[in-house]
Motif scaffolding. Structure first.
Motif, mmCIF file in Angstrom:
data_model
loop_
_atom_site.group_PDB
_atom_site.id
_atom_site.type_symbol
_atom_site.label_atom_id
_atom_site.label_comp_id
_atom_site.label_asym_id
_atom_site.label_seq_id
_atom_site.Cartn_x
_atom_site.Cartn_y
_atom_site.Cartn_z
ATOM 1 N N GLY A 1 2.607 11.118 6.377
ATOM 2 C CA GLY A 1 1.760 11.319 5.729
ATOM 3 C C GLY A 1 0.353 10.922 5.940
ATOM 4 O O GLY A 1 0.297 10.444 7.114
ATOM 5 N N ASP A 2 -0.899 11.001 4.955
ATOM 6 C CA ASP A 2 -2.061 10.394 5.625
ATOM 7 C C ASP A 2 -2.140 8.819 5.683
ATOM 8 O O ASP A 2 -2.837 8.636 6.711
ATOM 9 N N LEU A 3 -1.320 8.087 4.987
ATOM 10 C CA LEU A 3 -1.347 6.673 5.288
ATOM 11 C C LEU A 3 -0.743 6.276 6.532
ATOM 12 O O LEU A 3 -1.390 5.533 7.260
ATOM 13 N N ARG A 4 0.251 6.955 6.985
ATOM 14 C CA ARG A 4 1.015 6.711 8.277
ATOM 15 C C ARG A 4 -0.111 7.148 9.398
ATOM 16 O O ARG A 4 -0.275 6.482 10.261
ATOM 17 N N LYS A 5 -0.752 8.389 9.170
ATOM 18 C CA LYS A 5 -1.796 8.842 10.323
ATOM 19 C C LYS A 5 -2.727 7.902 10.473
ATOM 20 O O LYS A 5 -3.242 7.403 11.565
ATOM 21 N N LEU B 1 0.873 -1.271 0.219
ATOM 22 C CA LEU B 1 0.067 0.033 0.123
ATOM 23 C C LEU B 1 0.802 1.341 0.119
ATOM 24 O O LEU B 1 0.428 2.260 -0.675
ATOM 25 N N GLN B 2 2.154 1.188 0.798
ATOM 26 C CA GLN B 2 2.823 2.440 0.916
ATOM 27 C C GLN B 2 3.394 2.539 -0.375
ATOM 28 O O GLN B 2 3.602 3.866 -0.897
ATOM 29 N N ARG B 3 4.023 1.718 -1.156
ATOM 30 C CA ARG B 3 4.378 1.652 -2.473
ATOM 31 C C ARG B 3 3.400 2.177 -3.603
ATOM 32 O O ARG B 3 3.348 3.276 -4.476
ATOM 33 N N ALA B 4 2.021 1.785 -3.567
ATOM 34 C CA ALA B 4 1.087 2.259 -4.270
ATOM 35 C C ALA B 4 0.361 3.579 -4.070
ATOM 36 O O ALA B 4 0.031 4.283 -4.788
ATOM 37 N N SER B 5 0.828 4.152 -3.028
ATOM 38 C CA SER B 5 0.251 5.561 -2.459
ATOM 39 C C SER B 5 1.098 6.768 -3.033
ATOM 40 O O SER B 5 0.834 7.695 -3.040
ATOM 41 N N ILE C 1 -6.754 4.615 -0.383
ATOM 42 C CA ILE C 1 -5.446 3.688 0.000
ATOM 43 C C ILE C 1 -5.115 4.025 1.539
ATOM 44 O O ILE C 1 -4.845 2.919 2.335
ATOM 45 N N SER C 2 -5.428 5.279 2.132
ATOM 46 C CA SER C 2 -4.952 5.521 3.465
ATOM 47 C C SER C 2 -6.153 4.815 4.461
ATOM 48 O O SER C 2 -5.640 4.321 5.200
ATOM 49 N N GLY C 3 -7.271 4.787 3.956
ATOM 50 C CA GLY C 3 -8.324 3.996 4.662
ATOM 51 C C GLY C 3 -8.185 2.371 4.873
ATOM 52 O O GLY C 3 -8.316 1.988 5.784
ATOM 53 N N ALA C 4 -7.511 2.073 3.666
ATOM 54 C CA ALA C 4 -7.230 0.644 3.734
ATOM 55 C C ALA C 4 -5.838 0.318 4.589
ATOM 56 O O ALA C 4 -6.113 -0.923 5.170
#
Length: 317
Positions: free
Chosen positions: A261-265, A220-224, A232-235
């Motif tokens: 970033g949003d994904l980490r949060k 997911l991190q690579r895809a973001s 993706i962040s919700g996933a």
């Protein structure tokens, strides 16, 4: 268990896929993308020989969906697209019995011999009613992909109908990812951006998260990177919640090194929300141990919100 899983997948396709109409023409750009070679364990399904049944005829379909009895010829092979299409028509005539009818139809698909899969898929593609039979094509192509992922991907890429191509390709890649995560995930990442790519990505991430959440999170991190959709962040939040149900410390350790970033949060919030619901003391100790003030500021509101639902007094402390 496999039957129940298949039923849930098929129902999800019926309710979500068709209702939202998310399949779009970006699948056109995938038609020229060649999948890496995959070692096939058996011979790829070939077009069935002539005389195996006309598309206009077929037996073994339950005529009355209200009856509980098994359809005639329930143990005989299904070699005609007409049999599956007729069963689908019966299912749509009786929505109140959709679960039972989908189970019957899934059982029929299980009775399609490997050598007949390609021929039936060709019949369905030429029938002109792909919107009605698209998920039958998805299930058949997925069966093909179990033994020959590269062949099934190639078949999906060559479908002329954009909606059918997008849906079948997503289903096939999901099976491929279960067999060879490295090759399938790399192929999806290198696909042209668009709804079809994100549809494929969502499917393989969900499947991978069930067995290897660390891989799913890293993917997911690579895809973001770049113009990734906001889901993706919700996933990431969902993956960490699921992981934290059984291994909260490991989930937390995986979330912390993620890029800012949003994904980490969302990942940190997922850990906090799940951990506090099962181990309040452990979750609070983890929050206190965070060395970054910004991390503590990020997760404390989520922690308090989760606590407030179960123990308002504790949330105020």
């Amino acid at each position: 268990m496999k039957t129940l899983l298949r039923i849930s997948i098929l129902l999800g396709t019926l309710v979500l896929g068709f209702a939202r109409g998310r399949y779009s023409g970006d699948a056109e750009s995938l038609s020229g993308q060649t999948p890496p070679p995959v070692q096939s364990t058996t011979v790829s399904p070939q077009p069935r020989a002539s005389g195996g049944g006309s598309p206009e005829t077929g037996g073994g379909v339950r005529q009355s969906p209200e009856k509980e009895a098994s359809p005639a010829g329930a143990s005989s092979p299904v070699t005609s697209a007409a049999e599956l299409r007729d069963a689908l028509k019966q299912m749509r005539k009786n929505p109140s019995a959709v679960m039972r009818n989908v189970a019957d139809l899934a059982a029929m698909i299980d009775r399609v011999p490997p050598e007949a899969v390609h021929g039936i898929l060709q019949e369905l593609a030429a029938a002109g009613d792909q919107d009605e039979t698209i998920w039958i094509s998805m299930e058949l192509a997925s069966r093909w992909a179990r033994n020959d992922p590269a062949g099934a991907v190639k078949y999906a890429q060559e479908l002329k109908n954009p909606q059918q191509r997008a849906a079948v390709l997503s289903s096939v890649v999901g099976v491929w990812a279960q067999q060879d995560w490295t090759a399938a995930s790399a192929w999806v990442l290198n696909s042209p951006s668009g709804d079809t790519k994100w549809q494929m990505l969502a499917g393989i991430v969900q499947s991978r998260a069930a067995t290897n959440p660390a891989d799913a999170l890293e993917f997911l991190q690579r895809a973001s990177k770049g113009s990734a959709p906001v889901w993706i962040s919700g996933a990431a939040n969902g993956i960490l919640r699921q992981w934290a149900m059984t291994e909260p410390a490991a989930a937390a350790a995986a979330a912390l090194p993620l890029e800012e970033g949003d994904l980490r949060k969302m990942a940190l919030n997922g850990v906090a929300a799940q951990w506090v619901s099962t181990d309040r003391a452990g979750a609070l100790a983890w929050v206190r141990s965070l060395s970054s003030p910004s991390d503590r500021i990020e997760v404390i509101p989520q922690l308090a919100q989760s606590l407030a639902r179960e123990d308002p007094a504790a949330a105020l402390q």
